[in-house]
Design a protein around this motif. Structure first.
Motif, PDB file in Angstrom:
ATOM      1  N   PRO A 151      -3.893   5.394  14.999  1.00  0.00           N
ATOM      2  CA  PRO A 151      -3.599   6.684  14.374  1.00  0.00           C
ATOM      3  C   PRO A 151      -2.617   7.321  15.541  1.00  0.00           C
ATOM      4  O   PRO A 151      -2.612   6.994  16.622  1.00  0.00           O
ATOM      5  CB  PRO A 151      -4.738   7.580  14.424  1.00  0.00           C
ATOM      6  N   THR A 156       0.268  -2.225   6.403  1.00  0.00           N
ATOM      7  CA  THR A 156       0.536  -0.697   6.937  1.00  0.00           C
ATOM      8  C   THR A 156      -0.694   0.260   6.917  1.00  0.00           C
ATOM      9  O   THR A 156      -0.920   0.856   8.054  1.00  0.00           O
ATOM     10  CB  THR A 156       1.808  -0.230   5.938  1.00  0.00           C
ATOM     11  N   HIS A 192       5.453   6.607  13.057  1.00  0.00           N
ATOM     12  CA  HIS A 192       4.648   7.813  12.554  1.00  0.00           C
ATOM     13  C   HIS A 192       5.249   8.680  12.033  1.00  0.00           C
ATOM     14  O   HIS A 192       6.325   9.367  12.663  1.00  0.00           O
ATOM     15  CB  HIS A 192       3.686   8.075  13.882  1.00  0.00           C
ATOM     16  N   LEU A 217      -2.033   1.665  10.292  1.00  0.00           N
ATOM     17  CA  LEU A 217      -2.415   3.132  10.513  1.00  0.00           C
ATOM     18  C   LEU A 217      -3.746   3.634  10.913  1.00  0.00           C
ATOM     19  O   LEU A 217      -4.017   4.443  11.747  1.00  0.00           O
ATOM     20  CB  LEU A 217      -1.761   3.928   9.311  1.00  0.00           C
ATOM     21  N   LEU A 270       3.218   5.571   8.074  1.00  0.00           N
ATOM     22  CA  LEU A 270       4.060   4.724   8.632  1.00  0.00           C
ATOM     23  C   LEU A 270       5.309   4.419   7.866  1.00  0.00           C
ATOM     24  O   LEU A 270       5.215   3.818   6.921  1.00  0.00           O
ATOM     25  CB  LEU A 270       3.395   3.533   9.238  1.00  0.00           C
TER      26      LEU A 270
END
Ligand code: ZN
Ligand code: ZN
Ligand code: ZN
Length: 171
Positions: free
Chosen positions: A101, A93, A135, A97, A114
């Motif tokens: 982003p 994860t 997100h 991320l 996330l």
């Protein structure tokens, strides 16, 4: 990763034999050993690679990973599969991320986390984990945006459109 002894989320020490259980530190590992030794062994890896596929917004990110053969059996011990799946998803994860982003799906602030929902079918060929990732502005489960997302996901799980055939892992 979650500690197998005290359930603290900071467990980063991995059992060197099975590579599945994780612990905060050596004390937690030693304390858990009498219980863990029943299951702990050096697992043989499946010849098939696991497909770990993240869906973030309109992006798909695929990882091919080794998976212990035992976990691909239909009757695999759930305590091992769920721990292994959540540790594996957690490990990826952060990378996802970093590479993708984005902004919080609710408040549009820069995303710090996330929220992942893995759909798991390990006894399929190839073994597969689909991860729906959204997100979020905070890693804290009780933040207003996290609560909203949880409610939305809850409705999604109960909706008849949700894909069939997999097992959902909530964590
Ligand atoms: Zn072990
Ligand atoms: Zn611990
Ligand atoms: Zn937010």
């Amino acid at each position: 990763m979650v500690c197998g002894k005290c359930a603290n989320p900071s467990g980063s020490l991995k059992c060197s034999r099975c590579k599945i259980m994780t612990y905060c530190n050596r004390e937690c590992q030693v304390a858990h050993w009498p219980e863990h030794k029943i299951r702990c062994k050096k697992f043989e890896m499946s010849p098939e690679k696991l497909r770990l596929q993240f869906f973030v917004g309109d992006k798909e990110i695929l990882f091919l990973e080794d998976i212990p053969a035992l976990l691909c059996q239909p009757n695999a011990p759930r305590e091992l599969t769920s721990r292994w799946v959540s540790n594996l998803v957690d490990t990826h994860t952060e990378k996802v991320l970093e590479q993708h982003p984005g902004r919080c799906v609710y408040c549009s602030k820069q995303a710090m986390a996330l929220k992942t929902t893995p759909m798991v079918t390990l006894n399929s060929k190839p073994p597969t984990i689909l991860v729906l990732a959204r997100h979020l502005c905070a890693n804290n489960r009780s933040s207003p945006c996290a609560v909203k997302l949880e409610e939305e996901l809850q409705r999604g799980f109960n909706s008849p459109d949700f894909p069939k055939g997999g097992e959902l892992y909530r964590h």
